[in-house]
Write a protein that holds these residues in place. Sequence first.
Motif, mmCIF file in Angstrom:
data_model
loop_
_atom_site.group_PDB
_atom_site.id
_atom_site.type_symbol
_atom_site.label_atom_id
_atom_site.label_comp_id
_atom_site.label_asym_id
_atom_site.label_seq_id
_atom_site.Cartn_x
_atom_site.Cartn_y
_atom_site.Cartn_z
ATOM 1 N N LYS A 1 1.576 4.197 12.813
ATOM 2 C CA LYS A 1 1.814 2.761 12.910
ATOM 3 C C LYS A 1 2.972 2.361 12.008
ATOM 4 N N SER A 2 3.562 1.222 12.297
ATOM 5 C CA SER A 2 4.571 0.623 11.420
ATOM 6 C C SER A 2 3.915 -0.463 10.579
ATOM 7 N N GLY A 3 4.371 -0.585 9.330
ATOM 8 C CA GLY A 3 3.833 -1.629 8.470
ATOM 9 C C GLY A 3 3.560 -1.116 7.071
ATOM 10 N N ASP A 4 2.765 -1.879 6.328
ATOM 11 C CA ASP A 4 2.467 -1.539 4.935
ATOM 12 C C ASP A 4 1.275 -0.591 4.845
ATOM 13 N N TYR A 5 1.543 0.621 4.417
ATOM 14 C CA TYR A 5 0.468 1.562 4.113
ATOM 15 C C TYR A 5 0.023 1.303 2.675
ATOM 16 N N ARG A 6 -1.276 1.369 2.452
ATOM 17 C CA ARG A 6 -1.870 1.063 1.152
ATOM 18 C C ARG A 6 -2.330 2.365 0.503
ATOM 19 N N VAL A 7 -1.687 2.729 -0.607
ATOM 20 C CA VAL A 7 -2.084 3.914 -1.369
ATOM 21 C C VAL A 7 -2.920 3.420 -2.549
ATOM 22 N N ARG A 8 -4.211 3.655 -2.494
ATOM 23 C CA ARG A 8 -5.149 3.103 -3.479
ATOM 24 C C ARG A 8 -5.505 4.157 -4.531
ATOM 25 N N VAL A 9 -5.102 3.907 -5.770
ATOM 26 C CA VAL A 9 -5.413 4.819 -6.885
ATOM 27 C C VAL A 9 -6.651 4.297 -7.604
ATOM 28 N N TYR A 10 -7.610 5.176 -7.844
ATOM 29 C CA TYR A 10 -8.865 4.770 -8.462
ATOM 30 C C TYR A 10 -9.438 5.958 -9.230
#
Length: 250
Positions: A111-120
């Motif tokens: 997909k095109s758009g904002d990918y969310r890389v979540r660090v936890y």
Amino acid sequence: MKTFFKANPILTILVGFLLLGIPGQGLQAQEIRVERVQFPPGASTAAIEGAISGRETVDYLLNVRKGQYMNVSLASSNGGVYFNIMEPDAQYEAIHIGSTAGNQFEGVTAKSGDYRVRVYRMKGSGSSAANYMLEMIVSGSGQQSTSGDTVVSGTDYNATGMVPCSMGNGQPTGNCKYGVIRQGNGSGMVTITKSDGRTRTIYFENGKATGYDESQADRASFRASKEYDLYIVHIGDERYEIPDAVINGG
């Protein structure tokens, strides 16, 4: 190489909470810090140094076009620090879950758009600040395949096979497995698996080998030429011989 072309089973919000090690109400109550990632002009790599304490969570937004290659890796002083990746418009349905799949991801975006890389950090991994280095690589034009190729069963590649390769000066030439995603008109990506299990992705545009999946820790020199119907690609001391038919079909 992992890709996004085949949809994974949808993870429910509840499963997402459990895999993060954060109860649903706790996640809603805590504030997630959000940061936009911007590559320097002309660069395809961003390296971010950060730290998280306690149950802190950080979301990095990375704008990517459909069909681009994305590589994300994380190194931390604390073994309980991980990252998940969510596609555009997804909040908890992850295409990569670090606590089960590890802190290395590579694939081709669906997909095109904002990918969310979540660090936890996982519950029970301590409360003191944990330092980390997050590296993100995005490359390729994002063109979609116009070749009309079928896909090899069980993969996202248009073709697989072996190509001659050498991993260093003085080493005999052997054979390495490859998989190719063709985008038409001599463009695409050839991913080669080296003898140690690591991979190299070589990019082609309009009939020319133009680069590879370069990272901060591995900035080997790149040069490529074509002899008749054979691409000769050098990455540092590595050498790959890729027939024209690999990228163009036939």
